[in-house]
Enzyme design. Structure first.
Site, PDB file in Angstrom:
ATOM      1  N   LYS A 110      17.266   9.112  55.219  1.00 32.25           N
ATOM      2  CA  LYS A 110      16.441   9.134  56.422  1.00 32.25           C
ATOM      3  C   LYS A 110      14.933   9.153  56.077  1.00 32.25           C
ATOM      4  O   LYS A 110      14.555   9.423  54.923  1.00 32.25           O
ATOM      5  CB  LYS A 110      16.837  10.351  57.276  1.00 32.25           C
ATOM      6  CG  LYS A 110      18.276  10.261  57.817  1.00 32.25           C
ATOM      7  CD  LYS A 110      18.587  11.422  58.755  1.00 32.25           C
ATOM      8  CE  LYS A 110      19.989  11.335  59.317  1.00 32.25           C
ATOM      9  NZ  LYS A 110      20.267  12.422  60.295  1.00 32.25           N
ATOM     10  N   TYR A 126      22.917   5.360  67.294  1.00 36.72           N
ATOM     11  CA  TYR A 126      23.249   6.723  67.729  1.00 36.72           C
ATOM     12  C   TYR A 126      23.730   6.767  69.185  1.00 36.72           C
ATOM     13  O   TYR A 126      23.606   7.807  69.848  1.00 36.72           O
ATOM     14  CB  TYR A 126      22.032   7.633  67.547  1.00 36.72           C
ATOM     15  CG  TYR A 126      21.841   8.091  66.110  1.00 36.72           C
ATOM     16  CD1 TYR A 126      22.798   8.905  65.482  1.00 36.72           C
ATOM     17  CD2 TYR A 126      20.722   7.743  65.380  1.00 36.72           C
ATOM     18  CE1 TYR A 126      22.633   9.333  64.174  1.00 36.72           C
ATOM     19  CE2 TYR A 126      20.542   8.185  64.064  1.00 36.72           C
ATOM     20  CZ  TYR A 126      21.505   8.970  63.467  1.00 36.72           C
ATOM     21  OH  TYR A 126      21.344   9.411  62.174  1.00 36.72           O
ATOM     22  N   PHE A 155      18.736  16.212  72.077  1.00 27.28           N
ATOM     23  CA  PHE A 155      17.990  15.821  70.875  1.00 27.28           C
ATOM     24  C   PHE A 155      17.904  14.307  70.687  1.00 27.28           C
ATOM     25  O   PHE A 155      17.314  13.831  69.719  1.00 27.28           O
ATOM     26  CB  PHE A 155      18.598  16.478  69.626  1.00 27.28           C
ATOM     27  CG  PHE A 155      20.050  16.128  69.369  1.00 27.28           C
ATOM     28  CD1 PHE A 155      20.401  14.950  68.720  1.00 27.28           C
ATOM     29  CD2 PHE A 155      21.062  16.986  69.761  1.00 27.28           C
ATOM     30  CE1 PHE A 155      21.721  14.625  68.473  1.00 27.28           C
ATOM     31  CE2 PHE A 155      22.397  16.675  69.515  1.00 27.28           C
ATOM     32  CZ  PHE A 155      22.717  15.492  68.872  1.00 27.28           C
ATOM     33  N   ARG A 157      30.432  13.272  52.680  1.00 24.86           N
ATOM     34  CA  ARG A 157      30.114  14.384  53.589  1.00 24.86           C
ATOM     35  C   ARG A 157      29.977  15.693  52.794  1.00 24.86           C
ATOM     36  O   ARG A 157      29.151  16.546  53.113  1.00 24.86           O
ATOM     37  CB  ARG A 157      31.194  14.541  54.666  1.00 24.86           C
ATOM     38  CG  ARG A 157      31.317  13.384  55.644  1.00 24.86           C
ATOM     39  CD  ARG A 157      30.180  13.234  56.615  1.00 24.86           C
ATOM     40  NE  ARG A 157      29.988  14.366  57.474  1.00 24.86           N
ATOM     41  CZ  ARG A 157      29.208  14.351  58.564  1.00 24.86           C
ATOM     42  NH1 ARG A 157      28.564  13.233  58.919  1.00 24.86           N
ATOM     43  NH2 ARG A 157      29.050  15.414  59.294  1.00 24.86           N
ATOM     44  N   THR A 217      25.366  19.575  58.803  1.00 28.69           N
ATOM     45  CA  THR A 217      24.310  18.908  59.585  1.00 28.69           C
ATOM     46  C   THR A 217      23.021  19.728  59.594  1.00 28.69           C
ATOM     47  O   THR A 217      21.924  19.196  59.416  1.00 28.69           O
ATOM     48  CB  THR A 217      24.799  18.693  61.039  1.00 28.69           C
ATOM     49  OG1 THR A 217      26.033  17.966  60.998  1.00 28.69           O
ATOM     50  CG2 THR A 217      23.776  17.932  61.861  1.00 28.69           C
ATOM     51  N   ARG A 269      21.512  18.225  51.640  1.00 30.59           N
ATOM     52  CA  ARG A 269      20.757  18.809  52.742  1.00 30.59           C
ATOM     53  C   ARG A 269      20.221  20.197  52.401  1.00 30.59           C
ATOM     54  O   ARG A 269      19.111  20.562  52.814  1.00 30.59           O
ATOM     55  CB  ARG A 269      21.609  18.830  54.009  1.00 30.59           C
ATOM     56  CG  ARG A 269      21.696  17.445  54.662  1.00 30.59           C
ATOM     57  CD  ARG A 269      22.752  17.368  55.728  1.00 30.59           C
ATOM     58  NE  ARG A 269      22.626  16.180  56.564  1.00 30.59           N
ATOM     59  CZ  ARG A 269      23.562  15.765  57.406  1.00 30.59           C
ATOM     60  NH1 ARG A 269      24.708  16.425  57.518  1.00 30.59           N
ATOM     61  NH2 ARG A 269      23.378  14.680  58.130  1.00 30.59           N
ATOM     62  N   ASN A 291      17.150  15.866  58.469  1.00 32.88           N
ATOM     63  CA  ASN A 291      18.097  16.409  57.495  1.00 32.88           C
ATOM     64  C   ASN A 291      18.480  15.443  56.376  1.00 32.88           C
ATOM     65  O   ASN A 291      19.587  15.496  55.851  1.00 32.88           O
ATOM     66  CB  ASN A 291      19.326  16.972  58.213  1.00 32.88           C
ATOM     67  CG  ASN A 291      20.029  15.934  59.061  1.00 32.88           C
ATOM     68  OD1 ASN A 291      19.631  14.767  59.059  1.00 32.88           O
ATOM     69  ND2 ASN A 291      21.078  16.340  59.759  1.00 32.88           N
ATOM     70  N   HIS A 299      22.284  10.522  56.411  1.00 28.27           N
ATOM     71  CA  HIS A 299      23.402  10.297  57.337  1.00 28.27           C
ATOM     72  C   HIS A 299      24.596   9.856  56.512  1.00 28.27           C
ATOM     73  O   HIS A 299      24.432   9.133  55.528  1.00 28.27           O
ATOM     74  CB  HIS A 299      23.062   9.185  58.344  1.00 28.27           C
ATOM     75  CG  HIS A 299      24.274   8.663  59.061  1.00 28.27           C
ATOM     76  ND1 HIS A 299      24.781   9.278  60.186  1.00 28.27           N
ATOM     77  CD2 HIS A 299      25.122   7.632  58.769  1.00 28.27           C
ATOM     78  CE1 HIS A 299      25.876   8.635  60.571  1.00 28.27           C
ATOM     79  NE2 HIS A 299      26.100   7.632  59.730  1.00 28.27           N
ATOM     80  N   GLU A 336      29.730   1.162  61.271  1.00 29.09           N
ATOM     81  CA  GLU A 336      28.339   1.367  60.844  1.00 29.09           C
ATOM     82  C   GLU A 336      27.941   0.391  59.736  1.00 29.09           C
ATOM     83  O   GLU A 336      26.808  -0.103  59.714  1.00 29.09           O
ATOM     84  CB  GLU A 336      28.159   2.822  60.400  1.00 29.09           C
ATOM     85  CG  GLU A 336      28.281   3.787  61.575  1.00 29.09           C
ATOM     86  CD  GLU A 336      28.298   5.254  61.172  1.00 29.09           C
ATOM     87  OE1 GLU A 336      28.242   5.568  59.961  1.00 29.09           O
ATOM     88  OE2 GLU A 336      28.353   6.096  62.086  1.00 29.09           O
TER      89      GLU A 336
HETATM   90  P1  IDP Z   1      25.835  14.385  61.217  1.00 28.68           P
HETATM   91  O1  IDP Z   1      24.586  13.565  60.922  1.00 28.68           O
HETATM   92  O2  IDP Z   1      25.988  15.531  60.258  1.00 28.68           O
HETATM   93  O3  IDP Z   1      27.071  13.535  61.333  1.00 28.68           O
HETATM   94  P2  IDP Z   1      25.794  14.583  64.139  1.00 28.68           P
HETATM   95  O4  IDP Z   1      26.345  15.720  64.917  1.00 28.68           O
HETATM   96  O5  IDP Z   1      26.520  13.273  64.193  1.00 28.68           O
HETATM   97  O6  IDP Z   1      25.600  15.086  62.638  1.00 28.68           O
HETATM   98  O7  IDP Z   1      24.302  14.361  64.651  1.00 28.68           O
HETATM   99  C1  IDP Z   1      23.583  13.219  64.275  1.00 28.68           C
HETATM  100  C2  IDP Z   1      22.194  13.617  63.902  1.00 28.68           C
HETATM  101  O8  IDP Z   1      21.533  14.116  65.070  1.00 28.68           O
HETATM  102  C3  IDP Z   1      22.087  14.773  62.887  1.00 28.68           C
HETATM  103  O9  IDP Z   1      22.184  14.354  61.566  1.00 28.68           O
HETATM  104  C4  IDP Z   1      20.719  15.334  63.192  1.00 28.68           C
HETATM  105  O10 IDP Z   1      19.712  14.527  62.576  1.00 28.68           O
HETATM  106  C5  IDP Z   1      20.626  15.147  64.711  1.00 28.68           C
HETATM  107  N1  IDP Z   1      21.013  16.388  65.395  1.00 28.68           N
HETATM  108  C6  IDP Z   1      22.250  16.852  65.623  1.00 28.68           C
HETATM  109  N2  IDP Z   1      22.226  18.020  66.290  1.00 28.68           N
HETATM  110  C7  IDP Z   1      20.919  18.296  66.493  1.00 28.68           C
HETATM  111  C8  IDP Z   1      20.225  19.379  67.144  1.00 28.68           C
HETATM  112  O11 IDP Z   1      20.818  20.332  67.668  1.00 28.68           O
HETATM  113  N3  IDP Z   1      18.858  19.316  67.156  1.00 28.68           N
HETATM  114  C9  IDP Z   1      18.175  18.269  66.596  1.00 28.68           C
HETATM  115  N4  IDP Z   1      18.790  17.244  65.980  1.00 28.68           N
HETATM  116  C10 IDP Z   1      20.144  17.252  65.928  1.00 28.68           C
END
Ligand code: IDP
Length: 143
Positions: A11, A51, A59, A87, A93, A104, A114, A117, A128
């Protein structure tokens, strides 16, 4: 164990911190092989489409703004149980919850920024990969 492919993004935060090489090294050390890779700067439309499952969440707008804020590296990784393996080396996350030694935990501090992805299932991985790469851009290892 099955050989799988997964899709990964480094990212904008991690690209800006010059962490591409360090993160690629983590993939390769974990037995994941890079079959395709490129740097792109996502458009608003591309990020919103990628997304789409999060549209409507609080968010979402911030996520799209962040993902379009600078270049990213997109890659296809292959290896045994690649989806789960990736993962695991990524970590949770929210970096605050991520296990020690994960990408992370080591390279991110905010859930909103973070570092990486990674696809969460083989079905999303296929979708994807096709979202960012043509078949010709993915190079199976032949030796
Ligand atoms: P992942 O990337 O670990 O699969 P997902 O739940 O699919 O997590 O969420 C996608 C992305 O959205 C996360 O990597 C993060 O960048 C962002 N995200 C998820 N939850 C939050 C939140 O509560 N606040 C801000 N950003 C979030």
């Amino acid at each position: 164990m099955a050989i799988q492919r997964t899709f990964s993004i480094i990212k904008p935060d991690a690209v800006a911190k010059n962490l591409i090489g360090a993160i690629y090294s983590r993939f390769e050390s974990a037995g994941l092989t890079i079959l395709a890779s490129k740097m792109i700067h996502m458009s608003q439309e591309q990020a919103e489409g990628f997304y789409a499952e999060h549209k409507g969440k609080p968010f979402f707008d911030g996520l799209v703004a962040f993902m379009t804020s600078g270049p990213v590296m997109v890659q296809v990784l292959e290896g045994e149980n690649a989806v789960l393996a990736n993962r695991e080396i990524m970590g949770s996350t929210n970096p605050a919850d991520a296990a020690r030694g994960t990408i992370r935990a080591d390279y991110a501090t905010e859930v909103s920024e973070n570092a990486v992805h990674g696809s969460d299932a083989t079905e999303s991985a296929a979708r994807e990969i096709a979202y960012f790469f043509t078949d010709d851009e993915v190079c199976p290892r032949t030796r």
